[in-house]
Design an enzyme around this catalytic site. Structure first.
Site, PDB file in Angstrom:
ATOM      1  N   SER A 181       1.124  -1.301   0.026  1.00 28.30           N
ATOM      2  CA  SER A 181      -0.113   0.031  -0.123  1.00 28.30           C
ATOM      3  C   SER A 181       0.815   1.455   0.111  1.00 28.30           C
ATOM      4  CB  SER A 181      -0.960   0.093   1.186  1.00 28.30           C
ATOM      5  OG  SER A 181      -0.182  -0.177   2.326  1.00 28.30           O
ATOM      6  N   HIS A 209      -5.631  -3.200  -2.655  1.00 30.62           N
ATOM      7  CA  HIS A 209      -5.418  -2.139  -3.699  1.00 30.62           C
ATOM      8  C   HIS A 209      -5.482  -2.870  -5.148  1.00 30.62           C
ATOM      9  CE1 HIS A 209      -4.238   0.884  -0.883  1.00 30.62           C
ATOM     10  NE2 HIS A 209      -3.835  -0.051   0.057  1.00 30.62           N
ATOM     11  N   LYS A 241     -11.812   0.954  -1.293  1.00 35.44           N
ATOM     12  CA  LYS A 241     -11.026   1.624  -2.153  1.00 35.44           C
ATOM     13  C   LYS A 241     -11.501   1.786  -3.688  1.00 35.44           C
ATOM     14  CE  LYS A 241      -7.390   0.918   1.183  1.00 35.44           C
ATOM     15  NZ  LYS A 241      -6.782   0.037   1.909  1.00 35.44           N
TER      16      LYS A 241
HETATM   17  C1  PLP Z   1      -6.765  -0.063   3.381  1.00 35.15           C
HETATM   18  C2  PLP Z   1      -6.039  -1.594   3.643  1.00 35.15           C
HETATM   19  C3  PLP Z   1      -6.600  -2.584   4.412  1.00 35.15           C
HETATM   20  C4  PLP Z   1      -7.792  -2.139   5.654  1.00 35.15           C
HETATM   21  O1  PLP Z   1      -9.108  -1.923   5.081  1.00 35.15           O
HETATM   22  P1  PLP Z   1     -10.296  -0.990   5.590  1.00 35.15           P
HETATM   23  O2  PLP Z   1     -11.593  -1.488   4.771  1.00 35.15           O
HETATM   24  O3  PLP Z   1      -9.777   0.336   5.254  1.00 35.15           O
HETATM   25  O4  PLP Z   1     -10.310  -1.393   7.011  1.00 35.15           O
HETATM   26  C5  PLP Z   1      -6.292  -3.534   4.577  1.00 35.15           C
HETATM   27  N1  PLP Z   1      -5.103  -4.031   3.897  1.00 35.15           N
HETATM   28  C6  PLP Z   1      -4.398  -3.373   3.153  1.00 35.15           C
HETATM   29  C7  PLP Z   1      -3.303  -3.727   2.490  1.00 35.15           C
HETATM   30  C8  PLP Z   1      -5.113  -1.894   2.929  1.00 35.15           C
HETATM   31  O5  PLP Z   1      -4.464  -1.080   2.164  1.00 35.15           O
END
Ligand code: PLP
Length: 386
Positions: A181, A209, A241
């Site tokens: 990320s 992502h 996302k």
């Molecule tokens: C954003 C993210 C999460 C967390 O997801 P949320 O729904 O925002 O809690 C988990 N793993 C990765 C790699 C992320 O980028």
């Protein structure tokens, strides 16, 4: 007792103080933040679906039909027709037998890892895995062994050591982000899948992502690498996302999902997400699958940014995804550049330790299909001026 104010002050002095900005209006490239009009390059709304009229309309219809709150956990009476339909559609989308919804990606990772590993088990994890996977491993009580980012040789070395002193009955999990990320690079999934098969480890891939973004049809990192459910048996995806809503899912076999329903504590002991969120996600999933122009435009913008950055001599990371960090290094210098961009009406936050390793503070530029070429050019121009 810890002196909280002194701790805060220390962070300020070290350039690590974090602040929230107040956003007026929806998540889209042109925003008003603290009464300032900006173009934001930091959202994870990669496909531009977070404020899409069809998704918003589905959300409203969902409220009309189901009300606002789910009112109970999935295992009580919070699991609506909308949740169930979304789970089935996500299973079809990811090519898995079944999926299970969680309220956030953080909770999905805690739930799946702690359900599958415990004391006396071992977990291998990439050192740059997302905080939620690290916390999940710690919560599980299993022995956590972190290998150097993307380094299969280091993973093999750890495995030799790990095999020595745990009982033969120990479970082994291998945890990886599909797309990292903060760096935007991809995990070497084909090699990790081979390692998992050779070591009888369960491979868990968090594709927060990648879902909606990677692969010809947006199925994520598995599609990108041509891997199937046999190679990546446990897939975590998030909805907040590229899919533009909120929540997460775990995709896998019937047995995996049934086992999680019985045992995953972050599934059992929490209120179901609002059904309207599920309805909105069904709409955004349809758009993400059907409208390949979003992925094509995103890829073109990424290429444009990379080319422009090369021309002005910026150091980018080895990333082919919409996450295109510009590494600055020093914490305070990174904050200064970020402020300079803000003065030019461009929002690119400084990402500093502990989110990233010390000495690698960066501007985490993310691109969205909702950006225009002109906006990308404006960012490049401001980065040149600096
Ligand atoms: C954003 C993210 C999460 C967390 O997801 P949320 O729904 O925002 O809690 C988990 N793993 C990765 C790699 C992320 O980028």
């Amino acid at each position: 007792m810890k002196d909280l104010r002194a701790e805060i002050e220390r962070r300020r002095l070290e350039g690590l103080f974090r602040e929230r900005r107040i956003l007026e209006g929806p998540q889209q490239p042109e925003q008003v933040i603290e009464s300032r009009r900006v173009v934001a390059f930091c959202s994870n709304d990669y496909l531009g679906l977070a404020a899409h009229p069809e998704v918003a309309a589905a959300f409203r219809r969902g409220v009309d039909e189901y009300g606002t709150g789910a009112g109970a956990a999935h295992l009580v009476n919070g699991h609506t027709r909308a949740h169930h339909a979304l789970e089935e559609e996500l299973a079809a989308f990811t090519g898995r037998e079944r999926t299970l919804l969680f309220s956030t990606g953080y909770m999905a990772n805690l739930g799946v890892v702690a359900a599958l590993a415990g004391r006396g088990d071992r977990i291998f994890a990439d050192r740059l895995n997302h905080a939620s996977l690290v916390d999940a491993a710690r919560l599980s009580g299993a022995r956590l062994m972190r290998y150097v980012h993307g380094d299969l040789a280091d993973l093999e070395r750890l495995a030799v050591r790990a095999d020595a002193d745990l009982p033969a009955s120990a479970e082994t999990l291998l945890l990886a982000d599909g797309v990292f990320s903060m760096d935007g690079d991809l995990a070497p999934l084909p090699a990790l899948a081979r390692f998992a098969a050779e070591h009888e480890a369960r491979l868990v891939v968090d594709d927060a992502h990648g879902i909606g973004v990677l692969g010809e049809t947006g199925r994520g990192c598995c599609e990108h690498f041509g891997l199937d459910a046999g190679d990546v048996p446990i897939l975590v995806g998030t909805l907040g996302k590229a899919l533009g809503t909120s929540g997460a899912f775990v995709a896998g076999s019937n047995d995996l999902i049934e086992y999680l329903i019985q045992t995953a504590r972050t599934y059992i002991f929490t209120t179901a997400m609002p059904a309207a969120v599920a309805e909105a996600t069904r709409a955004s999933l349809r758009l993400a699958a059907a409208e390949s122009w979003r992925r094509e435009k995103l890829r073109a913008l990424v290429a444009r940014f990379q080319e422009g950055a090369r021309e002005i001599g910026l150091t980018l990371m080895d990333s082919e995804t919409p996450i295109q960090p510009v590494v600055v290094g020093d914490n305070e210098r990174t904050v200064t550049v970020s402020q300079h961009l803000l003065e030019h009406g461009l929002l690119v936050p400084a990402i500093r330790p502990p989110t990233v390793p010390a000495g690698t503070a960066r501007l985490r530029v993310t691109l969205s299909a909702a950006h225009t070429e002109e906006q990308v050019d404006r960012l490049l121009k401001a980065l040149t001026a600096d």
